[in-house]
Design an enzyme around this catalytic site. Structure first.
Site, PDB file in Angstrom:
ATOM      1  N   HIS A 253       0.821  -1.211   0.000  1.00  0.00           N
ATOM      2  CA  HIS A 253       0.000   0.000   0.000  1.00  0.00           C
ATOM      3  C   HIS A 253       0.853   1.258   0.000  1.00  0.00           C
ATOM      4  O   HIS A 253       0.431   2.301  -0.523  1.00  0.00           O
ATOM      5  CB  HIS A 253      -0.955  -0.013   1.186  1.00  0.00           C
ATOM      6  CG  HIS A 253      -2.131  -0.906   0.984  1.00  0.00           C
ATOM      7  ND1 HIS A 253      -2.938  -1.363   2.003  1.00  0.00           N
ATOM      8  CD2 HIS A 253      -2.646  -1.463  -0.155  1.00  0.00           C
ATOM      9  CE1 HIS A 253      -3.885  -2.140   1.517  1.00  0.00           C
ATOM     10  NE2 HIS A 253      -3.728  -2.216   0.205  1.00  0.00           N
ATOM     11  N   HIS A 400      -4.158  -5.817 -10.921  1.00  0.00           N
ATOM     12  CA  HIS A 400      -2.933  -5.112 -10.552  1.00  0.00           C
ATOM     13  C   HIS A 400      -1.856  -5.198 -11.634  1.00  0.00           C
ATOM     14  O   HIS A 400      -1.215  -4.177 -11.942  1.00  0.00           O
ATOM     15  CB  HIS A 400      -2.420  -5.625  -9.205  1.00  0.00           C
ATOM     16  CG  HIS A 400      -3.259  -5.163  -8.049  1.00  0.00           C
ATOM     17  ND1 HIS A 400      -3.177  -3.896  -7.535  1.00  0.00           N
ATOM     18  CD2 HIS A 400      -4.197  -5.804  -7.312  1.00  0.00           C
ATOM     19  CE1 HIS A 400      -4.022  -3.768  -6.530  1.00  0.00           C
ATOM     20  NE2 HIS A 400      -4.662  -4.911  -6.375  1.00  0.00           N
TER      21      HIS A 400
END
Length: 419
Positions: A253, A400
Site C-alpha cells: 500500500h 494489478h
C-alpha cells in the site's frame, strides 16, 4: 533528451503496452460467461468452480478491458468492458442504487453488504468506461458519485465503512484501503472527464491519509482507524493473515500510494495555477511524499522475491507472504516516479526509479502461473516458497498487473510529451 534516450523511452512504452494486452488476451474470451466474468485459475487457466461473482472482481474486469481500449487494444477490449458493465448494472446494482457485494451469475444476491471498498471500485469501473468512450457510462459515473456522497462520504471527504443492505453501518471502523481506492477512482474520473472536482476529491483523501494521519506514525501508513479517525493499533491483531484488513503496515500500500501521489503531482503541475486543477499552492509536495512512501516500501518490505505482506513499526516482518499485487503496484509506482523525476530534470532520481522498475519487472515470472494468470501470493522461503491461488469467488482478475503495465505505458508516453 537525446535520440538514444528517446528511443529507449519509446521502446519502454511499446513493451508495456504489449505486456498489458498480453495479460488481457489471457483473460479474453475465457473469463467471459453468458453474464459477467469468471476468474481463471493460474495453473490450468480453467474458470473457477461455482457461480459466485464478487463486485470488486466485476468492476476490476470492466476497468481492465476499458484500459485495454485506452491503450488502442483490439476491438474485443471494448466489447468485453461493455459486457461487464451490463452485469454490473443488472446483477450487482440493487433497486436503491447501491451495489451488492456478491451475486450469482443470474443476479441473485448472496451477500447484500454495501461495501465502501466495493463502491469505490464501481466508481473506478464507470470512470474507465467513460474514458474509453462507452455510451451511457457517464450517467452511471455521475449516479455512483452521488451515491457515494450520500451514503459513504463524510468528514474531510473520507469514506466511512461498510453497511448492511438498509445502509446501517456495520461497525465503528474507518479504513485506509477503501479510501485509497476512492482516491484512485477520483483520479480516474478526473482523467475521463476533466472535471477538477474529482481532482480536488482525490487531493483531499490523499492529504488526509498519506500526509496528515501518517504524521503520527513516523510517516508510515496505518490501515485501521476508529469512527473518529483515530489510529486503532489493536484492530485484527489476532488475524495477521486477514485478506483485506490485516494488522501492521503494508509495503504494497505504500507503493500504491506512491503511484497515486505521483499522479497527483503530474496533474497538478500540468494544470498550473489557473488550470482545471485550481489553485494548488497549499497542496503538499506530492512528489517528495511519493518518494518517501516508495522508499519506505522497499526499505521495509522488499526481499528480492517480492514484498512481505506486513511489518511492524520497526520494520520487522509480521507476515512474510509475498503478494503479487504488491509487486505490480511497485512496478507502476516506479514508472510514475521515474517520469516525475525526469519532468523535474532530476536525472539521478529518474535513473534510480528506472533501475527499481527493471528489478521489479524481472520478478514478475515468480508470480505468473503456467496459464499466464498471476498467483495471489508466494509463501516465504521457510514455507518452501509455494505459490497460492486465490480462493473463490476471488477479487483479482489480474487487475494489478494490468494497472502496472498501463502506468508503465502512459508514464513513458508522458515522459516523451514533457520534452
Amino acid at each position: 533528451m537525446d535520440e538514444t534516450t528517446r528511443e529507449a523511452v519509446r521502446t519502454r512504452a511499446r513493451s508495456h503496452r504489449a505486456r498489458l494486452l498480453s495479460v488481457l488476451r489471457v483473460q479474453y474470451p475465457d473469463a467471459l460467461t453468458d453474464r459477467g466474468y469468471r476468474l481463471l485459475h493460474p495453473t490450468t487457466g480453467d474458470p473457477y468452480a461455482g457461480d459466485r461473482r464478487h463486485l470488486v472482481a466485476t468492476c476490476r474486469s470492466v476497468a481492465n478491458f476499458a484500459v485495454g481500449a485506452l491503450a488502442d487494444g483490439p476491438d474485443w477490449c471494448l466489447d468485453a468492458a461493455e459486457h461487464g458493465l451490463r452485469f454490473l448494472r443488472e446483477a450487482h446494482r440493487a433497486d436503491d442504487g447501491g451495489y451488492r457485494l456478491v451475486v450469482t451469475g443470474e443476479g441473485e444476491p448472496v451477500d447484500r453488504t454495501r461495501s465502501a471498498y466495493g463502491h469505490a471500485f464501481a466508481l473506478l469501473a464507470y470512470a474507465r468506461a467513460v474514458d474509453a468512450g462507452i455510451d451511457g457510462a457517464e450517467a452511471d459515473l455521475d449516479a455512483t458519485r452521488d451515491l457515494i456522497d450520500d451514503r459513504f462520504r463524510a468528514d474531510r471527504g473520507l469514506l466511512r465503512s461498510d453497511c448492511d443492505a438498509d445502509w446501517t453501518e456495520r461497525e465503528p471502523y474507518r479504513g485506509q484501503n477503501a479510501n485509497m481506492h476512492a482516491c484512485e477512482a477520483y483520479l480516474a474520473a478526473y482523467e475521463a472527464t476533466g472535471d477538477s472536482e474529482y481532482l480536488d476529491r482525490a487531493r483531499r483523501v490523499a492529504e488526509a491519509i498519506a500526509v496528515d494521519f501518517a504524521a503520527d506514525t513516523g510517516g508510515l501508513l496505518w490501515e485501521h482507524y476508529t469512527a473518529d479517525w483515530e489510529h486503532d493499533f489493536a484492530y485484527n491483531e489476532d488475524e495477521p493473515r486477514h485478506q483485506f484488513r490485516p494488522p501492521g503496515y503494508q509495503p504494497g500500500h505504500h507503493a500504491e500510494w506512491a503511484k497515486l501521489l505521483a499522479l497527483l503531482d503530474r496533474y497538478e503541475r500540468g494544470e498550473g495555477e489557473d488550470g482545471a486543477g485550481g489553485d494548488t499552492s497549499a497542496s503538499p509536495d506530492w512528489y517528495a511524499r511519493a518518494r518517501e512512501l516508495f522508499d519506505a516500501a522497499v526499505d521495509h518490505g522488499w526481499s528480492e522475491n517480492g514484498f512481505v505482506y506486513t511489518h511492524a513499526a520497526d520494520g520487522s516482518p509480521i507476515v512474510e507472504d509475498r503478494y503479487g499485487w504488491a509487486l505490480a503496484e511497485a512496478i507502476g509506482a516506479s514508472a510514475a516516479l521515474a517520469e516525475r523525476a525526469a519532468a523535474r530534470g532530476d536525472i539521478d532520481e529518474a535513473d534510480r526509479f528506472r533501475n527499481w522498475h527493471r528489478r521489479f519487472l524481472v520478478r514478475t515470472d515468480l508470480f505468473r502461473g503456467p496459464a499466464g494468470v498471476w498467483y495471489e501470493k508466494r509463501l516465504p522461503p521457510d514455507a518452501d516458497g509455494d505459490l497460492v491461488a486465490q480462493d473463490p469467488p476471488g477479487v483479482e482478475p489480474d487487475y494489478h498487473p494490468v494497472g502496472a503495465f498501463f502506468e508503465g505505458w502512459r508514464s513513458a508516453r508522458a515522459e516523451l510529451s514533457n520534452e
